[in-house]
Design a protein around this motif. Structure first.
Motif, PDB file in Angstrom:
ATOM      1  N   ARG A 155      10.360   2.914 -11.371  1.00 14.57           N
ATOM      2  CA  ARG A 155       9.983   3.558 -12.590  1.00 14.57           C
ATOM      3  C   ARG A 155      11.562   3.709 -12.950  1.00 14.57           C
ATOM      4  N   ALA A 156      11.815   3.365 -14.038  1.00 18.61           N
ATOM      5  CA  ALA A 156      13.094   3.377 -14.760  1.00 18.61           C
ATOM      6  C   ALA A 156      13.281   4.743 -15.093  1.00 18.61           C
ATOM      7  N   ALA A 157      14.667   5.370 -15.210  1.00 20.63           N
ATOM      8  CA  ALA A 157      14.786   6.700 -15.399  1.00 20.63           C
ATOM      9  C   ALA A 157      14.927   6.679 -17.055  1.00 20.63           C
TER      10      ALA A 157
ATOM     11  N   LYS B  58      12.181   8.280   3.836  1.00 16.80           N
ATOM     12  CA  LYS B  58      12.062   7.599   4.852  1.00 16.80           C
ATOM     13  C   LYS B  58      11.376   6.116   5.018  1.00 16.80           C
ATOM     14  N   TYR B  59      10.417   5.842   4.014  1.00 16.90           N
ATOM     15  CA  TYR B  59       9.677   4.782   3.868  1.00 16.90           C
ATOM     16  C   TYR B  59      10.434   3.673   2.754  1.00 16.90           C
ATOM     17  N   GLY B  60      11.504   4.060   2.090  1.00 13.08           N
ATOM     18  CA  GLY B  60      12.243   3.381   1.204  1.00 13.08           C
ATOM     19  C   GLY B  60      12.378   3.761  -0.347  1.00 13.08           C
ATOM     20  N   LEU B  61      11.637   4.867  -0.643  1.00 15.32           N
ATOM     21  CA  LEU B  61      12.022   5.657  -2.022  1.00 15.32           C
ATOM     22  C   LEU B  61      13.510   5.838  -2.349  1.00 15.32           C
ATOM     23  N   VAL B  62      14.133   5.219  -3.185  1.00 13.64           N
ATOM     24  CA  VAL B  62      15.421   5.765  -3.724  1.00 13.64           C
ATOM     25  C   VAL B  62      15.544   6.181  -5.073  1.00 13.64           C
ATOM     26  N   ARG B  63      16.104   7.531  -5.141  1.00 12.87           N
ATOM     27  CA  ARG B  63      16.168   7.973  -6.686  1.00 12.87           C
ATOM     28  C   ARG B  63      17.172   7.336  -7.206  1.00 12.87           C
TER      29      ARG B  63
ATOM     30  N   TRP C 250      11.986   1.080  -5.100  1.00 13.90           N
ATOM     31  CA  TRP C 250      11.525   0.807  -3.789  1.00 13.90           C
ATOM     32  C   TRP C 250      11.976  -0.405  -3.172  1.00 13.90           C
ATOM     33  N   GLY C 251      13.056  -0.270  -2.301  1.00  8.52           N
ATOM     34  CA  GLY C 251      13.608  -1.276  -1.908  1.00  8.52           C
ATOM     35  C   GLY C 251      14.394  -1.792  -2.951  1.00  8.52           C
TER      36      GLY C 251
ATOM     37  N   GLY D  27       0.801  -1.140   0.010  1.00  5.80           N
ATOM     38  CA  GLY D  27      -0.049  -0.057   0.066  1.00  5.80           C
ATOM     39  C   GLY D  27       0.885   1.372  -0.058  1.00  5.80           C
ATOM     40  N   VAL D  28       1.853   1.439   0.755  1.00  6.11           N
ATOM     41  CA  VAL D  28       2.841   2.471   0.679  1.00  6.11           C
ATOM     42  C   VAL D  28       3.642   2.579  -0.375  1.00  6.11           C
ATOM     43  N   SER D  29       3.888   1.481  -1.164  1.00  7.52           N
ATOM     44  CA  SER D  29       4.547   1.490  -2.243  1.00  7.52           C
ATOM     45  C   SER D  29       3.657   2.065  -3.547  1.00  7.52           C
ATOM     46  N   GLN D  30       2.398   1.531  -3.426  1.00  9.91           N
ATOM     47  CA  GLN D  30       1.503   2.254  -4.318  1.00  9.91           C
ATOM     48  C   GLN D  30       1.290   3.557  -4.229  1.00  9.91           C
ATOM     49  N   LEU D  31       1.273   3.989  -2.952  1.00 12.22           N
ATOM     50  CA  LEU D  31       0.970   5.697  -2.649  1.00 12.22           C
ATOM     51  C   LEU D  31       2.159   6.254  -3.170  1.00 12.22           C
ATOM     52  N   ALA D  32       3.497   5.770  -3.124  1.00 13.74           N
ATOM     53  CA  ALA D  32       4.760   6.340  -3.483  1.00 13.74           C
ATOM     54  C   ALA D  32       4.843   6.701  -4.947  1.00 13.74           C
ATOM     55  N   GLU D  33       4.205   5.421  -5.714  1.00 16.11           N
ATOM     56  CA  GLU D  33       4.120   5.523  -7.052  1.00 16.11           C
ATOM     57  C   GLU D  33       3.246   6.549  -7.664  1.00 16.11           C
TER      58      GLU D  33
END
Length: 183
Positions: A175-177, A126-131, A169-170, A87-93
């Motif tokens: 999403r690919a750059a 904070k929840y795992g999103l990395v650029r 995400w983890g 759910g958090v991953s979907q929100l981040a997306e």
């Protein structure tokens, strides 16, 4: 034979037989009944062994049931954690277009969005999103989406420009750059 065929004397005999059956001994007649013989030691030991075996069976059943319940709780807890993470991953997306809009506004010189963009990125990180760092990195089709290509010296493909940032995400690429690649 039907009731009509039974004559009166036969009916009387049947009624008497029923009355005799109803004359079972009552509590006052219980004193006339002979007491049961006491159980022998062997019979008592057999009864004790049966009860002990039954107790052991019930205890084993209880232990199996407790183990099954613990496994269920552990499995359900893991499933709930995974559902929350999904759910958090979907929100981040869903918020990635907002980050893109902030990047575009910043590129246009609108400095008022910088604090909002920073807060949003910090909260998602904070929840795992990395650029995904793309510029200068070797091209990786798992992390980069090449939309432009320029020729170079013919060596290893290298990302020379990032057109849209990518995110992980983890361990999963969310999403690919979108990048420009040089040979």
């Amino acid at each position: 034979m039907t009731e009509d065929e039974i004559d009166g004397s036969e009916q009387t005999q049947l009624d008497l037989a029923v009355d005799e059956a109803d004359d079972s001994p009552t509590d006052s007649d219980a004193s006339n009944v002979e007491p049961e013989e006491p159980l022998s030691v062997e019979e008592l030991i057999e009864a004790l062994e049966r009860v002990t075996a039954e107790r052991d069976d019930h205890r084993d059943s209880l232990q199996r049931l407790q183990a099954e319940f613990e496994n269920f709780r552990r499995r359900r807890s893991g499933e709930m954690k995974q559902q929350i993470a999904d759910g958090v991953s979907q929100l981040a997306e869903a918020l990635l277009p907002v980050l893109d809009a902030c990047d575009a506004a910043e590129a246009q010189g609108l400095e008022d969005v910088v604090p909002i963009k920073g807060s949003l990125e910090t909260a998602l990180q904070k929840y795992g999103l990395v650029r995904i760092e793309a510029v200068g990195a070797p091209f990786d089709p798992n992390q980069h989406e090449a939309v432009l290509h320029e020729t170079g010296d013919g060596g290893e493909q290298v990302v020379v420009e990032e057109l849209r940032p990518g995110y992980r995400w983890g361990q999963r690429v969310m999403r690919a750059a979108m990048v420009k690649v040089r040979d």
